[in-house]
Scaffold this active site. Structure first.
Site, PDB file in Angstrom:
ATOM      1  N   ARG A  95      -2.108 -14.419  -2.037  1.00  0.00           N
ATOM      2  CA  ARG A  95      -2.486 -13.856  -2.679  1.00  0.00           C
ATOM      3  C   ARG A  95      -3.049 -14.603  -3.993  1.00  0.00           C
ATOM      4  NH1 ARG A  95      -1.807  -8.155   0.084  1.00  0.00           N
ATOM      5  NH2 ARG A  95      -2.667  -8.211   1.595  1.00  0.00           N
ATOM      6  N   CYS A 134      -5.115  -3.317   1.524  1.00  0.00           N
ATOM      7  CA  CYS A 134      -5.677  -2.613   2.019  1.00  0.00           C
ATOM      8  C   CYS A 134      -6.658  -1.330   0.623  1.00  0.00           C
ATOM      9  CB  CYS A 134      -5.233  -1.932   3.010  1.00  0.00           C
ATOM     10  SG  CYS A 134      -3.888  -1.476   2.924  1.00  0.00           S
ATOM     11  N   GLN A 160      -2.701   7.066   0.710  1.00  0.00           N
ATOM     12  CA  GLN A 160      -2.786   5.819   2.164  1.00  0.00           C
ATOM     13  C   GLN A 160      -3.262   6.577   3.409  1.00  0.00           C
ATOM     14  OE1 GLN A 160      -1.838   2.730  -1.493  1.00  0.00           O
ATOM     15  NE2 GLN A 160      -1.355   1.691   0.648  1.00  0.00           N
ATOM     16  N   SER A 163      -1.485   4.280   9.551  1.00  0.00           N
ATOM     17  CA  SER A 163      -2.155   3.109   9.668  1.00  0.00           C
ATOM     18  C   SER A 163      -1.432   2.402   8.836  1.00  0.00           C
ATOM     19  CB  SER A 163      -2.942   3.230  10.303  1.00  0.00           C
ATOM     20  OG  SER A 163      -4.059   2.946   9.468  1.00  0.00           O
ATOM     21  N   GLU A 186       3.161  -1.922  -3.285  1.00  0.00           N
ATOM     22  CA  GLU A 186       1.643  -1.786  -3.873  1.00  0.00           C
ATOM     23  C   GLU A 186       0.794  -1.638  -4.602  1.00  0.00           C
ATOM     24  OE1 GLU A 186      -1.067  -0.478  -0.457  1.00  0.00           O
ATOM     25  OE2 GLU A 186       0.611  -1.714  -0.695  1.00  0.00           O
ATOM     26  N   LYS A 189       0.425  -4.946  -6.103  1.00  0.00           N
ATOM     27  CA  LYS A 189      -0.898  -5.949  -5.754  1.00  0.00           C
ATOM     28  C   LYS A 189      -1.855  -5.315  -5.480  1.00  0.00           C
ATOM     29  CE  LYS A 189       1.378  -5.702  -1.412  1.00  0.00           C
ATOM     30  NZ  LYS A 189       1.663  -4.976   0.121  1.00  0.00           N
ATOM     31  N   ARG A 219       1.635   7.656   0.368  1.00  0.00           N
ATOM     32  CA  ARG A 219       1.450   8.021   1.374  1.00  0.00           C
ATOM     33  C   ARG A 219       1.413   9.267   1.616  1.00  0.00           C
ATOM     34  NH1 ARG A 219       0.169   3.009   4.184  1.00  0.00           N
ATOM     35  NH2 ARG A 219       2.303   2.097   3.379  1.00  0.00           N
ATOM     36  N   HIS A 226      -8.114   4.979   3.396  1.00  0.00           N
ATOM     37  CA  HIS A 226      -7.214   4.817   2.310  1.00  0.00           C
ATOM     38  C   HIS A 226      -8.218   5.664   1.377  1.00  0.00           C
ATOM     39  CE1 HIS A 226      -4.480   3.150   3.865  1.00  0.00           C
ATOM     40  NE2 HIS A 226      -4.562   2.281   3.207  1.00  0.00           N
TER      41      HIS A 226
END
Length: 334
Positions: A95, A134, A160, A163, A186, A189, A219, A226
């Protein structure tokens, strides 16, 4: 995410699913045996009995969607690109590569021009295009309409869905009735990918957007969707009416080109004071619409809001399919 790819491609008007490939652990098996179906919708016709092939570069179609684990994706996706495949990846590995587009088509469709730099560097006819993390997709879409007002800084906290951790994901005794305030990698990112997506193309490179992003990730016991609470500081001082109009009027290349997976409205502003909510709003626009609500003044920064997106559709497989549709419309898959 692999199953969402199959779901998104079933009956697709432009793409036909012709090849399923995986690791040695799964190759040679029936797909239904290698990856028992976990989605609410039935497995598409003809998929269950497909044989899973070895993931061998140079075999299979030119366009390859990758739902590989990041532990193996980097090297294998590069090998597929070197063998002439166009790899549309959901993995994090490439990315932030300066020659690889990190694409949200409504926000930065022009970043596909990076493929010219990628071709010069690597040669050949293959390529790699990535979609973001995501949670980053949701944040980038929510922030993109605010760019004209001079984005300076952003605080975001995510809630979040489980899944997002794959299957079997988080153990039930860890997540039921609980909130886990850590998701490895996370926050980093979100803080870096958002700036690349919102950045501007300068020749054959992306200049990172100057916005400073601080993220906290959690989470929560939600299946899909999310949710993000966002506060922003802006250079200009727009009114509520101006900001809401920016959200409601936002669209991009997918809408202009009428791409098959594009939602009519990539951002939907919800008036209700208790929305968006994952149970009611994650599936809007076939999971491709990001819902925004609760826009109000912030006593610390300037404005705050709530944003929500479907993490395995808009945040993963659906995003990658939309990226490929944009490439097809631009003649980059010929």
């Amino acid at each position: 995410v692999g199953q969402q790819f199959i779901n998104q491609l079933a009956g697709h008007p432009w793409f036909e699913l012709t090849w399923l490939a995986a690791s040695e652990r799964s190759e040679g098996k029936r797909y239904a045996d290698a990856a028992p179906w976990r989605l609410e919708t039935p497995i598409p016709e003809g998929i269950a009995d497909r044989t899973v092939e070895p993931a061998t570069p140079g075999v299979g179609p030119r366009l390859v969607f990758s739902a590989l684990d990041a532990g193996v994706a980097g090297e294998l996706e590069r090998a597929f690109a070197d063998a002439g495949h166009v790899v549309v990846s959901n993995a994090r590995n490439h990315r932030m590569d300066p020659t690889v587009p990190l694409l949200v088509p409504e926000v930065n469709a022009d970043h596909l021009a990076l493929l010219r730099a990628q071709a010069k560097l690597r040669g050949g006819t293959g390529a790699i295009v990535t979609n973001p993390n995501c949670s980053t997709v949701v944040l980038a879409l929510a922030l993109a309409p605010l760019r004209p007002f001079g984005l300076r800084s952003c605080l975001v906290s995510t809630m979040q869905a489980v899944s997002g951790a794959g299957y079997p994901g988080v153990a039930s005794l860890d997540i039921l009735g609980n909130v886990i305030p850590f998701i490895a990698g996370e926050e980093e990112k979100i803080e870096t990918e958002t700036r690349k997506i919102l950045g501007s193309l300068a020749g054959e490179a992306v200049e990172m957007h100057p916005v400073r992003v601080s993220a906290q990730t959690n989470r929560v016991p939600v299946v899909d969707g999310h949710t993000e609470t966002v506060a922003v500081a802006l250079e200009e001082k727009p009114s509520f009416t101006e900001l809401r109009a920016a959200f409601e009027g936002f669209a991009g290349a997918p809408q202009r080109l009428g791409l098959p997976s594009a939602p009519e409205r990539p951002i939907l502003y919800l008036d209700q004071p208790n929305r968006p909510q994952p149970r009611f709003d994650a599936g809007r626009g076939r999971g491709m619409t990001v819902s925004v609500g609760r826009l109000r003044p912030c006593p610390v920064l300037d404005w705050k809001l709530v944003a929500l997106g479907h993490n395995t559709v808009r945040g993963a497989a659906g995003a990658a399919v939309l990226n490929a549709e944009l490439m097809q419309a631009e003649g980059l898959l010929d």
